[in-house]
Scaffold this motif. Structure first.
Motif, short mmCIF file in Angstrom:
data_model
loop_
_atom_site.label_atom_id
_atom_site.label_comp_id
_atom_site.label_asym_id
_atom_site.label_seq_id
_atom_site.Cartn_x
_atom_site.Cartn_y
_atom_site.Cartn_z
N GLY A 155 78.87 1.88 23.99
CA GLY A 155 78.78 3.33 23.84
C GLY A 155 78.19 3.73 22.49
O GLY A 155 77.46 4.73 22.40
N TYR A 156 78.44 2.94 21.44
CA TYR A 156 77.85 3.22 20.12
C TYR A 156 76.33 3.05 20.18
O TYR A 156 75.57 3.84 19.65
N LEU A 157 75.90 1.96 20.86
CA LEU A 157 74.46 1.67 20.90
C LEU A 157 73.71 2.65 21.80
O LEU A 157 72.53 2.93 21.59
N LEU A 158 74.40 3.17 22.83
CA LEU A 158 73.75 4.10 23.75
C LEU A 158 73.88 5.55 23.30
O LEU A 158 73.36 6.45 23.95
N GLY A 159 74.59 5.77 22.22
CA GLY A 159 74.71 7.13 21.69
C GLY A 159 75.85 7.93 22.29
O GLY A 159 75.95 9.13 22.03
#
Lengths: 143, 255
Positions: free
Chosen positions: B248-252
Protein backbone atom coordinates in the motif's frame (compact mmCIF):
# COMPACT_ATOMS: atom_id res chain seq x y z
CA UNK A 1 17.81 -34.93 -4.66
CA UNK A 2 18.01 -33.48 -8.15
CA UNK A 3 16.76 -30.15 -6.84
CA UNK A 4 19.42 -28.91 -4.42
CA UNK A 5 17.25 -26.12 -3.09
CA UNK A 6 14.41 -28.58 -2.44
CA UNK A 7 11.89 -26.31 -4.12
CA UNK A 8 8.40 -27.61 -4.65
CA UNK A 9 8.32 -26.23 -8.19
CA UNK A 10 5.21 -26.12 -10.35
CA UNK A 11 3.95 -29.30 -8.64
CA UNK A 12 3.76 -27.55 -5.29
CA UNK A 13 2.40 -24.36 -6.77
CA UNK A 14 -0.25 -26.38 -8.56
CA UNK A 15 -1.46 -28.17 -5.44
CA UNK A 16 -4.33 -25.93 -4.33
CA UNK A 17 -5.95 -28.32 -1.88
CA UNK A 18 -3.82 -27.72 1.21
CA UNK A 19 -4.37 -24.06 1.99
CA UNK A 20 -8.05 -23.30 1.57
CA UNK A 21 -10.08 -21.34 -0.96
CA UNK A 22 -7.53 -18.50 -1.18
CA UNK A 23 -4.93 -20.85 -2.66
CA UNK A 24 -7.57 -22.28 -5.02
CA UNK A 25 -8.35 -18.72 -6.16
CA UNK A 26 -4.63 -18.08 -6.64
CA UNK A 27 -4.32 -21.13 -8.85
CA UNK A 28 -7.51 -20.36 -10.82
CA UNK A 29 -6.23 -16.82 -11.38
CA UNK A 30 -3.03 -18.19 -12.93
CA UNK A 31 -4.93 -20.72 -15.06
CA UNK A 32 -7.53 -18.23 -16.28
CA UNK A 33 -4.77 -15.71 -17.05
CA UNK A 34 -2.92 -18.25 -19.20
CA UNK A 35 -6.20 -19.33 -20.79
CA UNK A 36 -7.09 -15.76 -21.70
CA UNK A 37 -3.61 -15.22 -23.13
CA UNK A 38 -4.06 -18.32 -25.29
CA UNK A 39 -7.49 -17.06 -26.38
CA UNK A 40 -6.02 -13.64 -27.19
CA UNK A 41 -3.41 -15.21 -29.46
CA UNK A 42 -6.07 -17.40 -31.08
CA UNK A 43 -8.33 -14.41 -31.51
CA UNK A 44 -5.59 -12.46 -33.29
CA UNK A 45 -5.09 -15.44 -35.62
CA UNK A 46 -8.85 -15.68 -36.18
CA UNK A 47 -9.37 -12.02 -37.03
CA UNK A 48 -6.22 -11.88 -39.15
CA UNK A 49 -7.99 -14.20 -41.58
CA UNK A 50 -9.96 -11.22 -42.83
CA UNK A 51 -6.87 -10.51 -44.92
CA UNK A 52 -7.73 -13.65 -46.91
CA UNK A 53 -10.86 -11.95 -48.19
CA UNK A 54 -14.54 -12.87 -47.89
CA UNK A 55 -14.00 -16.60 -48.55
CA UNK A 56 -11.23 -16.99 -45.98
CA UNK A 57 -13.16 -15.01 -43.39
CA UNK A 58 -16.30 -17.12 -43.90
CA UNK A 59 -14.27 -20.31 -43.53
CA UNK A 60 -12.95 -19.20 -40.13
CA UNK A 61 -16.37 -18.02 -38.99
CA UNK A 62 -17.73 -21.45 -39.85
CA UNK A 63 -15.17 -23.00 -37.51
CA UNK A 64 -16.44 -20.88 -34.64
CA UNK A 65 -20.01 -22.09 -35.13
CA UNK A 66 -19.30 -25.68 -34.07
CA UNK A 67 -20.31 -27.24 -30.72
CA UNK A 68 -16.67 -27.55 -29.69
CA UNK A 69 -16.01 -23.89 -30.43
CA UNK A 70 -19.07 -22.89 -28.44
CA UNK A 71 -17.82 -24.87 -25.44
CA UNK A 72 -14.41 -23.21 -25.73
CA UNK A 73 -16.05 -19.80 -25.91
CA UNK A 74 -18.18 -20.60 -22.84
CA UNK A 75 -14.99 -21.49 -20.95
CA UNK A 76 -13.40 -18.24 -22.17
CA UNK A 77 -16.41 -16.30 -20.83
CA UNK A 78 -16.02 -18.04 -17.46
CA UNK A 79 -12.29 -17.35 -17.33
CA UNK A 80 -12.82 -13.73 -18.31
CA UNK A 81 -15.44 -13.07 -15.61
CA UNK A 82 -13.49 -14.92 -12.90
CA UNK A 83 -10.23 -13.16 -13.78
CA UNK A 84 -11.95 -9.76 -13.73
CA UNK A 85 -13.90 -10.14 -10.48
CA UNK A 86 -11.11 -11.92 -8.61
CA UNK A 87 -8.64 -9.42 -10.08
CA UNK A 88 -10.57 -6.54 -8.53
CA UNK A 89 -10.48 -8.37 -5.16
CA UNK A 90 -6.75 -9.00 -5.43
CA UNK A 91 -6.01 -5.42 -6.52
CA UNK A 92 -7.91 -4.04 -3.53
CA UNK A 93 -6.02 -6.45 -1.29
CA UNK A 94 -2.71 -5.38 -2.83
CA UNK A 95 -3.49 -1.85 -1.76
CA UNK A 96 -4.08 -3.03 1.80
CA UNK A 97 -7.84 -2.64 1.49
CA UNK A 98 -9.96 -5.24 3.25
CA UNK A 99 -7.02 -7.18 4.68
CA UNK A 100 -7.78 -6.30 8.29
CA UNK A 101 -5.91 -4.19 10.80
CA UNK A 102 -2.77 -5.17 12.69
CA UNK A 103 -3.54 -6.20 16.28
CA UNK A 104 -2.10 -8.37 19.03
CA UNK A 105 -2.79 -11.92 17.87
CA UNK A 106 -4.71 -14.32 20.09
CA UNK A 107 -4.60 -18.11 19.90
CA UNK A 108 -5.66 -19.89 17.67
CA UNK A 109 -4.31 -17.09 15.49
CA UNK A 110 -6.90 -16.86 12.73
CA UNK A 111 -5.22 -14.67 10.08
CA UNK A 112 -7.17 -11.44 9.65
CA UNK A 113 -6.10 -11.13 6.02
CA UNK A 114 -8.01 -14.32 5.18
CA UNK A 115 -11.28 -12.76 6.30
CA UNK A 116 -14.87 -13.25 5.18
CA UNK A 117 -14.76 -10.23 2.82
CA UNK A 118 -12.13 -11.88 0.66
CA UNK A 119 -13.82 -15.28 0.88
CA UNK A 120 -17.07 -13.66 -0.30
CA UNK A 121 -15.11 -12.03 -3.12
CA UNK A 122 -13.69 -15.38 -4.23
CA UNK A 123 -17.02 -17.21 -4.06
CA UNK A 124 -18.69 -14.29 -5.89
CA UNK A 125 -16.09 -14.54 -8.66
CA UNK A 126 -16.76 -18.28 -9.02
CA UNK A 127 -20.54 -17.81 -8.93
CA UNK A 128 -20.58 -14.93 -11.41
CA UNK A 129 -18.32 -16.79 -13.82
CA UNK A 130 -20.63 -19.83 -13.62
CA UNK A 131 -23.69 -17.63 -14.30
CA UNK A 132 -21.91 -15.91 -17.20
CA UNK A 133 -20.94 -19.28 -18.67
CA UNK A 134 -24.51 -20.55 -18.43
CA UNK A 135 -25.84 -17.38 -20.02
CA UNK A 136 -23.26 -17.63 -22.79
CA UNK A 137 -24.14 -21.26 -23.44
CA UNK A 138 -27.85 -20.40 -23.47
CA UNK A 139 -27.20 -17.74 -26.12
CA UNK A 140 -24.89 -19.94 -28.23
CA UNK A 141 -26.86 -23.18 -28.00
CA UNK A 142 -30.30 -21.62 -27.57
CA UNK A 143 -31.17 -21.29 -31.22
CA UNK B 1 14.30 -47.49 2.19
CA UNK B 2 11.04 -48.25 3.98
CA UNK B 3 11.54 -49.89 7.33
CA UNK B 4 9.04 -50.67 10.07
CA UNK B 5 10.03 -50.77 13.71
CA UNK B 6 8.01 -50.87 16.90
CA UNK B 7 8.68 -49.83 20.47
CA UNK B 8 5.33 -50.89 21.87
CA UNK B 9 6.80 -53.93 23.63
CA UNK B 10 10.18 -52.53 24.46
CA UNK B 11 11.38 -51.55 27.88
CA UNK B 12 11.63 -47.76 27.83
CA UNK B 13 13.15 -45.32 30.23
CA UNK B 14 10.01 -43.19 30.00
CA UNK B 15 7.04 -45.52 30.56
CA UNK B 16 4.32 -45.09 27.98
CA UNK B 17 0.90 -46.14 29.25
CA UNK B 18 -0.96 -45.46 26.02
CA UNK B 19 -2.47 -48.31 24.07
CA UNK B 20 -2.69 -46.12 20.96
CA UNK B 21 0.10 -46.17 18.48
CA UNK B 22 0.63 -44.44 15.18
CA UNK B 23 2.89 -45.03 12.24
CA UNK B 24 5.47 -42.29 11.95
CA UNK B 25 6.94 -41.98 8.46
CA UNK B 26 10.18 -40.04 8.50
CA UNK B 27 11.80 -38.74 5.34
CA UNK B 28 15.45 -39.80 5.20
CA UNK B 29 17.96 -38.15 2.94
CA UNK B 30 21.66 -37.56 3.21
CA UNK B 31 22.90 -35.42 0.31
CA UNK B 32 26.41 -36.79 0.77
CA UNK B 33 25.50 -40.28 -0.41
CA UNK B 34 21.78 -40.50 -1.28
CA UNK B 35 20.44 -39.94 -4.78
CA UNK B 36 16.89 -39.38 -3.60
CA UNK B 37 14.91 -39.29 -0.38
CA UNK B 38 13.03 -42.25 1.07
CA UNK B 39 10.84 -42.96 4.07
CA UNK B 40 11.42 -45.03 7.19
CA UNK B 41 8.36 -46.12 9.16
CA UNK B 42 8.16 -46.53 12.91
CA UNK B 43 5.29 -47.59 15.11
CA UNK B 44 5.22 -45.17 18.03
CA UNK B 45 2.89 -45.23 21.06
CA UNK B 46 1.25 -41.86 21.67
CA UNK B 47 -0.85 -40.08 24.25
CA UNK B 48 -3.40 -37.46 23.35
CA UNK B 49 -0.88 -34.75 24.26
CA UNK B 50 2.08 -36.24 22.40
CA UNK B 51 3.56 -33.82 19.90
CA UNK B 52 5.14 -34.77 16.61
CA UNK B 53 8.53 -33.67 17.95
CA UNK B 54 8.16 -35.97 20.96
CA UNK B 55 7.32 -38.85 18.63
CA UNK B 56 10.42 -38.13 16.54
CA UNK B 57 12.54 -37.97 19.69
CA UNK B 58 11.12 -41.35 20.76
CA UNK B 59 12.31 -42.76 17.46
CA UNK B 60 15.76 -41.23 17.96
CA UNK B 61 15.88 -42.63 21.48
CA UNK B 62 14.78 -46.18 20.77
CA UNK B 63 15.38 -47.00 17.11
CA UNK B 64 17.59 -44.76 15.13
CA UNK B 65 19.55 -41.98 16.74
CA UNK B 66 20.84 -40.91 13.34
CA UNK B 67 17.53 -39.26 12.40
CA UNK B 68 18.50 -35.62 11.88
CA UNK B 69 16.08 -33.06 13.33
CA UNK B 70 16.67 -29.54 14.58
CA UNK B 71 14.90 -28.50 17.78
CA UNK B 72 15.52 -26.54 20.90
CA UNK B 73 12.82 -24.91 23.04
CA UNK B 74 9.93 -27.36 22.50
CA UNK B 75 7.43 -24.53 23.04
CA UNK B 76 7.09 -22.75 19.67
CA UNK B 77 9.50 -20.01 20.60
CA UNK B 78 12.83 -20.82 18.94
CA UNK B 79 11.43 -21.62 15.48
CA UNK B 80 13.80 -24.56 14.94
CA UNK B 81 11.54 -27.54 14.34
CA UNK B 82 9.58 -26.47 11.25
CA UNK B 83 8.82 -29.36 8.91
CA UNK B 84 6.15 -30.68 6.57
CA UNK B 85 3.73 -32.70 8.69
CA UNK B 86 1.10 -34.60 6.73
CA UNK B 87 1.57 -32.29 3.77
CA UNK B 88 1.53 -28.91 5.52
CA UNK B 89 4.33 -26.85 7.04
CA UNK B 90 4.03 -26.93 10.84
CA UNK B 91 6.17 -26.69 13.95
CA UNK B 92 6.74 -30.24 15.23
CA UNK B 93 6.73 -29.09 18.87
CA UNK B 94 3.46 -27.20 18.39
CA UNK B 95 1.55 -29.95 16.57
CA UNK B 96 -0.14 -32.63 18.64
CA UNK B 97 -0.51 -35.96 16.88
CA UNK B 98 -4.10 -36.18 18.12
CA UNK B 99 -5.06 -33.03 16.19
CA UNK B 100 -3.89 -34.56 12.90
CA UNK B 101 -6.73 -37.13 13.01
CA UNK B 102 -4.61 -39.75 11.31
CA UNK B 103 -2.92 -42.97 12.35
CA UNK B 104 -0.17 -42.28 9.87
CA UNK B 105 1.96 -39.19 10.40
CA UNK B 106 4.40 -38.30 7.65
CA UNK B 107 7.21 -35.86 8.36
CA UNK B 108 9.39 -34.33 5.66
CA UNK B 109 11.86 -31.44 5.51
CA UNK B 110 10.41 -28.02 4.73
CA UNK B 111 10.00 -27.22 1.08
CA UNK B 112 11.97 -24.40 -0.56
CA UNK B 113 14.94 -24.86 1.79
CA UNK B 114 18.08 -26.88 0.95
CA UNK B 115 18.17 -30.10 2.97
CA UNK B 116 21.13 -30.66 5.28
CA UNK B 117 19.97 -34.14 6.23
CA UNK B 118 16.62 -35.83 6.88
CA UNK B 119 14.42 -33.16 8.51
CA UNK B 120 17.05 -30.47 9.03
CA UNK B 121 17.22 -27.70 6.45
CA UNK B 122 19.54 -24.77 5.81
CA UNK B 123 18.31 -21.38 6.97
CA UNK B 124 21.03 -19.23 5.38
CA UNK B 125 18.80 -17.85 2.62
CA UNK B 126 16.04 -17.01 5.12
CA UNK B 127 18.45 -15.17 7.39
CA UNK B 128 20.12 -13.40 4.43
CA UNK B 129 16.75 -12.14 3.20
CA UNK B 130 15.84 -11.10 6.73
CA UNK B 131 19.10 -9.19 7.08
CA UNK B 132 18.64 -7.62 3.66
CA UNK B 133 15.58 -5.63 4.74
CA UNK B 134 17.53 -4.05 7.64
CA UNK B 135 15.71 -5.52 10.64
CA UNK B 136 16.58 -2.77 13.08
CA UNK B 137 15.50 0.78 13.84
CA UNK B 138 17.09 3.26 11.48
CA UNK B 139 17.49 6.81 12.77
CA UNK B 140 20.26 9.30 13.42
CA UNK B 141 19.85 9.71 17.15
CA UNK B 142 19.92 7.00 19.81
CA UNK B 143 18.33 6.39 23.18
CA UNK B 144 21.53 4.82 24.44
CA UNK B 145 23.27 8.16 24.96
CA UNK B 146 22.99 9.52 28.48
CA UNK B 147 20.60 12.42 29.04
CA UNK B 148 18.53 11.31 26.04
CA UNK B 149 14.92 10.30 26.54
CA UNK B 150 13.74 6.88 25.42
CA UNK B 151 11.62 6.74 22.29
CA UNK B 152 8.05 6.85 23.49
CA UNK B 153 5.13 5.21 21.69
CA UNK B 154 1.44 5.15 22.37
CA UNK B 155 -0.33 1.76 22.68
CA UNK B 156 -2.00 2.47 19.33
CA UNK B 157 1.38 2.98 17.69
CA UNK B 158 2.64 -0.30 19.17
CA UNK B 159 -0.44 -2.12 17.83
CA UNK B 160 0.64 -1.18 14.31
CA UNK B 161 3.63 -3.53 14.35
CA UNK B 162 3.62 -5.73 17.49
CA UNK B 163 1.88 -8.57 15.64
CA UNK B 164 4.73 -8.75 13.15
CA UNK B 165 7.35 -8.60 15.91
CA UNK B 166 6.13 -12.07 16.97
CA UNK B 167 7.99 -13.66 14.05
CA UNK B 168 10.26 -16.49 15.25
CA UNK B 169 11.90 -17.02 11.83
CA UNK B 170 10.81 -20.63 11.62
CA UNK B 171 10.47 -20.43 7.83
CA UNK B 172 7.04 -22.08 7.61
CA UNK B 173 5.67 -19.12 5.61
CA UNK B 174 8.47 -19.40 3.05
CA UNK B 175 7.82 -23.13 2.82
CA UNK B 176 4.11 -22.63 2.09
CA UNK B 177 4.53 -19.74 -0.36
CA UNK B 178 3.69 -20.67 -3.98
CA UNK B 179 6.09 -18.05 -5.33
CA UNK B 180 8.96 -19.42 -3.25
CA UNK B 181 8.18 -22.80 -4.83
CA UNK B 182 9.33 -21.57 -8.23
CA UNK B 183 11.36 -18.37 -7.78
CA UNK B 184 14.71 -18.89 -6.08
CA UNK B 185 15.37 -15.14 -5.98
CA UNK B 186 12.12 -14.12 -4.29
CA UNK B 187 12.79 -12.39 -0.99
CA UNK B 188 9.96 -14.33 0.68
CA UNK B 189 7.02 -13.57 2.96
CA UNK B 190 9.10 -13.69 6.15
CA UNK B 191 11.41 -10.87 5.12
CA UNK B 192 8.61 -8.81 3.57
CA UNK B 193 6.50 -9.04 6.73
CA UNK B 194 9.53 -7.95 8.73
CA UNK B 195 10.05 -5.03 6.38
CA UNK B 196 6.50 -3.93 7.22
CA UNK B 197 7.20 -4.46 10.94
CA UNK B 198 9.92 -1.77 10.83
CA UNK B 199 8.21 0.52 8.32
CA UNK B 200 5.13 0.62 10.57
CA UNK B 201 7.22 1.38 13.67
CA UNK B 202 6.92 5.12 14.43
CA UNK B 203 10.42 5.13 15.94
CA UNK B 204 11.94 4.05 12.63
CA UNK B 205 13.06 6.51 9.95
CA UNK B 206 14.24 4.02 7.34
CA UNK B 207 11.02 3.58 5.39
CA UNK B 208 12.36 4.91 2.09
CA UNK B 209 15.49 2.76 2.11
CA UNK B 210 13.49 -0.37 2.95
CA UNK B 211 10.88 0.30 0.28
CA UNK B 212 13.72 0.72 -2.21
CA UNK B 213 15.08 -2.72 -1.29
CA UNK B 214 11.78 -4.53 -1.72
CA UNK B 215 10.69 -2.58 -4.83
CA UNK B 216 12.32 -5.18 -7.03
CA UNK B 217 11.20 -7.68 -9.66
CA UNK B 218 11.93 -10.46 -7.15
CA UNK B 219 10.69 -8.38 -4.25
CA UNK B 220 7.21 -7.46 -3.11
CA UNK B 221 5.68 -7.55 -6.61
CA UNK B 222 6.10 -11.33 -6.74
CA UNK B 223 3.56 -11.77 -3.93
CA UNK B 224 0.15 -12.60 -5.42
CA UNK B 225 -1.76 -12.70 -2.13
CA UNK B 226 -2.36 -16.45 -2.02
CA UNK B 227 -2.35 -16.13 1.77
CA UNK B 228 -0.80 -19.56 2.45
CA UNK B 229 1.96 -17.93 4.52
CA UNK B 230 -0.59 -16.58 6.99
CA UNK B 231 -2.42 -19.88 7.22
CA UNK B 232 0.67 -21.77 8.39
CA UNK B 233 2.18 -19.13 10.69
CA UNK B 234 2.30 -20.62 14.22
CA UNK B 235 2.56 -17.22 15.91
CA UNK B 236 -0.29 -15.31 14.26
CA UNK B 237 2.04 -12.96 12.41
CA UNK B 238 -0.15 -12.91 9.28
CA UNK B 239 2.62 -12.10 6.76
CA UNK B 240 0.07 -11.72 3.94
CA UNK B 241 -1.50 -8.76 5.74
CA UNK B 242 1.88 -7.16 6.37
CA UNK B 243 2.90 -7.57 2.73
CA UNK B 244 -0.34 -6.02 1.40
CA UNK B 245 -0.09 -3.12 3.85
CA UNK B 246 3.53 -2.65 2.83
CA UNK B 247 2.56 -2.66 -0.84
CA UNK B 248 0.00 0.00 0.00
CA UNK B 249 2.93 2.38 0.64
CA UNK B 250 4.41 1.66 -2.80
CA UNK B 251 1.05 2.00 -4.56
CA UNK B 252 0.22 5.26 -2.82
CA UNK B 253 -2.65 3.91 -0.70
CA UNK B 254 -0.66 4.70 2.46
CA UNK B 255 1.89 7.32 3.35
Amino acid sequence: MANDEHREGIKGMANPGRYGIERVAYWMMRLSGLGLLAYFIGHIYETSNILRGQVGWDEVLELTQTTEAHIVLAIVIGMCVFHTVNGVRVMLGHGGIGVGKPARPDYPYEPASQNYRHKIGIYSAILLSAIAMMYGMAVMFGE
Amino acid sequence: MAQVSSIANEQTSTPLSSSTSITLRISRFNPEHDESSGFMEFSVPVQKWTTVLEAILEVKKHFDHSVAVRYSCRQATCGSCGMIINGKPRLACFTKISELNSNVVTVEPMNNFPVIRDLAVKFEKLFDSHQKIKPFLIRDDTELVSDEKEFLQSPEEVEQYIQFANCIKCGLCNSACPTMATDSSFVGPQALAQAYRYVADTRDKGKDSRLKIIDDSHGIWRCHFAGSCSQVCPKGVDPAMGIQLLRGYLLGFRS
